[in-house]
Design a protein around this motif. Structure first.
Motif, PDB file in Angstrom:
ATOM      1  N   THR A  10       0.836  -1.191   0.000  1.00  6.98           N
ATOM      2  CA  THR A  10       0.000   0.000   0.000  1.00  6.98           C
ATOM      3  C   THR A  10       0.872   1.243   0.000  1.00  6.98           C
ATOM      4  OG1 THR A  10      -1.677  -1.163   1.294  1.00  6.98           O
ATOM      5  CG2 THR A  10      -1.826   1.224   1.261  1.00  6.98           C
ATOM      6  N   ILE A  11       0.422   2.244  -0.726  1.00  5.76           N
ATOM      7  CA  ILE A  11       1.058   3.558  -0.703  1.00  5.76           C
ATOM      8  C   ILE A  11       0.031   4.521  -0.129  1.00  5.76           C
ATOM      9  CG2 ILE A  11       1.947   5.440  -2.125  1.00  5.76           C
ATOM     10  CD1 ILE A  11       2.968   3.283  -4.072  1.00  5.76           C
ATOM     11  N   TYR A  12       0.437   5.319   0.858  1.00  8.00           N
ATOM     12  CA  TYR A  12      -0.432   6.302   1.481  1.00  8.00           C
ATOM     13  C   TYR A  12      -0.153   7.669   0.874  1.00  8.00           C
ATOM     14  CZ  TYR A  12      -1.381   2.802   5.039  1.00  8.00           C
ATOM     15  OH  TYR A  12      -1.766   1.669   5.691  1.00  8.00           O
ATOM     16  N   LEU A  13      -1.215   8.359   0.479  1.00 10.82           N
ATOM     17  CA  LEU A  13      -1.068   9.687  -0.104  1.00 10.82           C
ATOM     18  C   LEU A  13      -1.882  10.697   0.697  1.00 10.82           C
ATOM     19  CD1 LEU A  13      -1.403   8.801  -3.883  1.00 10.82           C
ATOM     20  CD2 LEU A  13       0.684   9.351  -2.616  1.00 10.82           C
ATOM     21  N   LEU A  29      -7.297   8.793 -13.930  1.00 12.50           N
ATOM     22  CA  LEU A  29      -6.212   7.806 -14.018  1.00 12.50           C
ATOM     23  C   LEU A  29      -6.703   6.372 -14.073  1.00 12.50           C
ATOM     24  CD1 LEU A  29      -3.616   9.378 -11.546  1.00 12.50           C
ATOM     25  CD2 LEU A  29      -3.868   9.748 -14.007  1.00 12.50           C
ATOM     26  N   GLY A  30      -8.014   6.164 -14.024  1.00 12.89           N
ATOM     27  CA  GLY A  30      -8.556   4.817 -14.146  1.00 12.89           C
ATOM     28  C   GLY A  30      -8.493   3.984 -12.888  1.00 12.89           C
ATOM     29  N   ALA A  31      -8.364   4.627 -11.730  1.00 13.20           N
ATOM     30  CA  ALA A  31      -8.353   3.893 -10.460  1.00 13.20           C
ATOM     31  C   ALA A  31      -9.728   3.286 -10.203  1.00 13.20           C
ATOM     32  CB  ALA A  31      -7.962   4.820  -9.308  1.00 13.20           C
ATOM     33  N   GLU A  32      -9.754   2.243  -9.388  1.00 15.96           N
ATOM     34  CA  GLU A  32     -11.012   1.620  -8.965  1.00 15.96           C
ATOM     35  C   GLU A  32     -11.173   1.813  -7.464  1.00 15.96           C
ATOM     36  OE1 GLU A  32     -10.820  -2.480 -10.085  1.00 15.96           O
ATOM     37  OE2 GLU A  32     -10.752  -2.007 -12.220  1.00 15.96           O
ATOM     38  N   LEU A  33     -12.338   2.279  -7.056  1.00 16.56           N
ATOM     39  CA  LEU A  33     -12.630   2.479  -5.644  1.00 16.56           C
ATOM     40  C   LEU A  33     -12.804   1.126  -4.968  1.00 16.56           C
ATOM     41  CD1 LEU A  33     -13.305   4.502  -3.363  1.00 16.56           C
ATOM     42  CD2 LEU A  33     -15.701   4.299  -4.074  1.00 16.56           C
ATOM     43  N   LEU A  45      -7.949   2.852  -2.999  1.00 18.63           N
ATOM     44  CA  LEU A  45      -8.072   2.714  -4.445  1.00 18.63           C
ATOM     45  C   LEU A  45      -7.156   1.614  -4.942  1.00 18.63           C
ATOM     46  CD1 LEU A  45      -7.795   6.458  -5.542  1.00 18.63           C
ATOM     47  CD2 LEU A  45      -9.889   5.128  -5.228  1.00 18.63           C
ATOM     48  N   ASN A  46      -7.554   0.966  -6.015  1.00 17.75           N
ATOM     49  CA  ASN A  46      -6.682   0.048  -6.742  1.00 17.75           C
ATOM     50  C   ASN A  46      -6.297   0.749  -8.035  1.00 17.75           C
ATOM     51  OD1 ASN A  46      -6.951  -2.048  -4.827  1.00 17.75           O
ATOM     52  ND2 ASN A  46      -8.941  -2.531  -5.693  1.00 17.75           N
ATOM     53  N   LEU A  47      -4.994   0.847  -8.281  1.00 18.56           N
ATOM     54  CA  LEU A  47      -4.484   1.545  -9.448  1.00 18.56           C
ATOM     55  C   LEU A  47      -3.115   0.995  -9.786  1.00 18.56           C
ATOM     56  CD1 LEU A  47      -4.550   3.881 -11.533  1.00 18.56           C
ATOM     57  CD2 LEU A  47      -3.652   5.361  -9.719  1.00 18.56           C
ATOM     58  N   ALA A  48      -2.922   0.642 -11.039  1.00 16.98           N
ATOM     59  CA  ALA A  48      -1.619   0.169 -11.525  1.00 16.98           C
ATOM     60  C   ALA A  48      -1.114  -1.014 -10.689  1.00 16.98           C
ATOM     61  CB  ALA A  48      -0.600   1.300 -11.533  1.00 16.98           C
ATOM     62  N   GLN A  49      -2.031  -1.938 -10.403  1.00 16.94           N
ATOM     63  CA  GLN A  49      -1.721  -3.148  -9.646  1.00 16.94           C
ATOM     64  C   GLN A  49      -1.144  -2.846  -8.265  1.00 16.94           C
ATOM     65  OE1 GLN A  49       0.023  -6.318 -11.936  1.00 16.94           O
ATOM     66  NE2 GLN A  49      -0.830  -5.487 -13.820  1.00 16.94           N
ATOM     67  N   GLN A  50      -1.674  -1.800  -7.650  1.00 18.56           N
ATOM     68  CA  GLN A  50      -1.188  -1.339  -6.353  1.00 18.56           C
ATOM     69  C   GLN A  50      -2.370  -0.784  -5.574  1.00 18.56           C
ATOM     70  OE1 GLN A  50       2.312  -1.189  -5.443  1.00 18.56           O
ATOM     71  NE2 GLN A  50       1.357  -0.872  -3.475  1.00 18.56           N
ATOM     72  N   SER A  51      -2.324  -0.875  -4.249  1.00 19.82           N
ATOM     73  CA  SER A  51      -3.327  -0.235  -3.403  1.00 19.82           C
ATOM     74  C   SER A  51      -2.808   1.131  -2.961  1.00 19.82           C
ATOM     75  CB  SER A  51      -3.603  -1.075  -2.152  1.00 19.82           C
ATOM     76  OG  SER A  51      -4.295  -2.237  -2.495  1.00 19.82           O
ATOM     77  N   PHE A  52      -3.675   2.122  -3.080  1.00 21.93           N
ATOM     78  CA  PHE A  52      -3.359   3.471  -2.629  1.00 21.93           C
ATOM     79  C   PHE A  52      -4.398   3.860  -1.593  1.00 21.93           C
ATOM     80  CE2 PHE A  52      -1.456   3.278  -6.777  1.00 21.93           C
ATOM     81  CZ  PHE A  52      -0.305   4.050  -6.674  1.00 21.93           C
ATOM     82  N   VAL A 125       5.579   9.920 -14.564  1.00 25.42           N
ATOM     83  CA  VAL A 125       5.174   8.861 -15.481  1.00 25.42           C
ATOM     84  C   VAL A 125       6.354   8.618 -16.413  1.00 25.42           C
ATOM     85  CG1 VAL A 125       3.531   8.104 -17.243  1.00 25.42           C
ATOM     86  CG2 VAL A 125       2.770   9.642 -15.419  1.00 25.42           C
ATOM     87  N   TRP A 126       6.737   7.351 -16.565  1.00 29.26           N
ATOM     88  CA  TRP A 126       7.913   6.968 -17.353  1.00 29.26           C
ATOM     89  C   TRP A 126       7.488   6.011 -18.450  1.00 29.26           C
ATOM     90  CZ3 TRP A 126      12.056   3.020 -15.520  1.00 29.26           C
ATOM     91  CH2 TRP A 126      13.197   3.099 -16.328  1.00 29.26           C
ATOM     92  N   SER A 127       8.122   6.112 -19.592  1.00 24.66           N
ATOM     93  CA  SER A 127       7.742   5.307 -20.751  1.00 24.66           C
ATOM     94  C   SER A 127       8.324   3.901 -20.764  1.00 24.66           C
ATOM     95  CB  SER A 127       8.170   6.020 -22.044  1.00 24.66           C
ATOM     96  OG  SER A 127       9.574   6.114 -22.117  1.00 24.66           O
ATOM     97  N   GLU A 128       8.991   3.499 -19.694  1.00 29.67           N
ATOM     98  CA  GLU A 128       9.654   2.193 -19.688  1.00 29.67           C
ATOM     99  C   GLU A 128       9.132   1.293 -18.577  1.00 29.67           C
ATOM    100  OE1 GLU A 128      11.955   1.468 -22.154  1.00 29.67           O
ATOM    101  OE2 GLU A 128      11.266   3.423 -22.866  1.00 29.67           O
ATOM    102  N   LEU A 129       8.582   0.156 -18.939  1.00 23.79           N
ATOM    103  CA  LEU A 129       8.207  -0.850 -17.946  1.00 23.79           C
ATOM    104  C   LEU A 129       9.453  -1.566 -17.450  1.00 23.79           C
ATOM    105  CD1 LEU A 129       5.079  -2.586 -19.519  1.00 23.79           C
ATOM    106  CD2 LEU A 129       5.121  -1.108 -17.522  1.00 23.79           C
ATOM    107  N   SER A 130       9.491  -1.907 -16.175  1.00 27.35           N
ATOM    108  CA  SER A 130      10.638  -2.636 -15.640  1.00 27.35           C
ATOM    109  C   SER A 130      10.723  -4.030 -16.266  1.00 27.35           C
ATOM    110  CB  SER A 130      10.538  -2.759 -14.119  1.00 27.35           C
ATOM    111  OG  SER A 130       9.443  -3.571 -13.758  1.00 27.35           O
ATOM    112  N   VAL A 131      11.923  -4.519 -16.404  1.00 28.52           N
ATOM    113  CA  VAL A 131      12.163  -5.829 -17.008  1.00 28.52           C
ATOM    114  C   VAL A 131      11.444  -6.930 -16.233  1.00 28.52           C
ATOM    115  CG1 VAL A 131      13.953  -7.525 -17.553  1.00 28.52           C
ATOM    116  CG2 VAL A 131      14.363  -5.088 -17.999  1.00 28.52           C
ATOM    117  N   ASP A 132      11.531  -6.905 -14.906  1.00 27.06           N
ATOM    118  CA  ASP A 132      10.865  -7.919 -14.083  1.00 27.06           C
ATOM    119  C   ASP A 132       9.357  -7.934 -14.317  1.00 27.06           C
ATOM    120  OD1 ASP A 132      13.269  -8.645 -13.000  1.00 27.06           O
ATOM    121  OD2 ASP A 132      12.967  -7.603 -11.090  1.00 27.06           O
ATOM    122  N   PHE A 133       8.762  -6.772 -14.439  1.00 25.25           N
ATOM    123  CA  PHE A 133       7.318  -6.683 -14.666  1.00 25.25           C
ATOM    124  C   PHE A 133       6.963  -7.258 -16.034  1.00 25.25           C
ATOM    125  CE2 PHE A 133       3.353  -4.632 -15.891  1.00 25.25           C
ATOM    126  CZ  PHE A 133       2.597  -4.769 -14.737  1.00 25.25           C
TER     127      PHE A 133
END
Length: 140
Positions: A10-13, A29-33, A45-52, A125-133
């Motif tokens: 989780t990331i807290y904002l 940004l297309g987050a889901e409540l 929120l769920n966004l970019a395969q992460q909980s915020f 926002v970066w145009s490169e996905l990580s190799v592991d992902f």
């Protein structure tokens, strides 16, 4: 030493109005409540395969910080799959009225731009996905 930590869960904002910010994240940004407490003090929120968790904080509290050499730093960077996806997202966000910075060449692979939310938090926002992902999700 191998780490037993598996991922950041989780990331807290900090936000001044979690309900309003949740609407912004969902609409732009297309987050889901996932959850909103009765008092609207925090939202998950769920966004970019992460909980915020958007948590109500004092006005002016930001997730950003300043570094000695580079100035403003972001709490995290969103990744998209390639420069075309970055340009498309940049245009879509501009069309929606989201405050975005110019697409930048920062001297490394890929390109970046900055998104600013309702409270003034800035996200990269970066145009490169990580190799592991890419490997984990079979993305080319």
């Amino acid at each position: 030493m191998s780490s037993k930590l598996m991922r950041v869960g989780t990331i807290y904002l900090p936000v001044s109005n979690p309900k309003l910010s949740a609407e912004w994240f969902c609409n732009h940004l297309g987050a889901e409540l996932s959850y909103m407490d009765e008092g609207n003090n925090h939202v998950i929120l769920n966004l970019a395969q992460q909980s915020f968790i958007l948590i109500q904080s004092e006005k002016g509290t930001l997730a950003n910080f300043n570094t000695i050499n580079d100035g403003l730093m972001f709490p995290f960077t969103f990744e998209v799959n390639g420069i075309d996806a970055l340009i498309q997202l940049h245009e879509e966000l501009q069309d929606k009225g989201v405050t975005v910075g110019e697409i930048e060449d920062r001297g490394h692979t890929g390109r970046n731009f900055i998104i600013t939310d309702l409270d003034g938090n800035k996200y990269d926002v970066w145009s490169e996905l990580s190799v592991d992902f890419k490997e984990k999700y079979n993305i080319t």
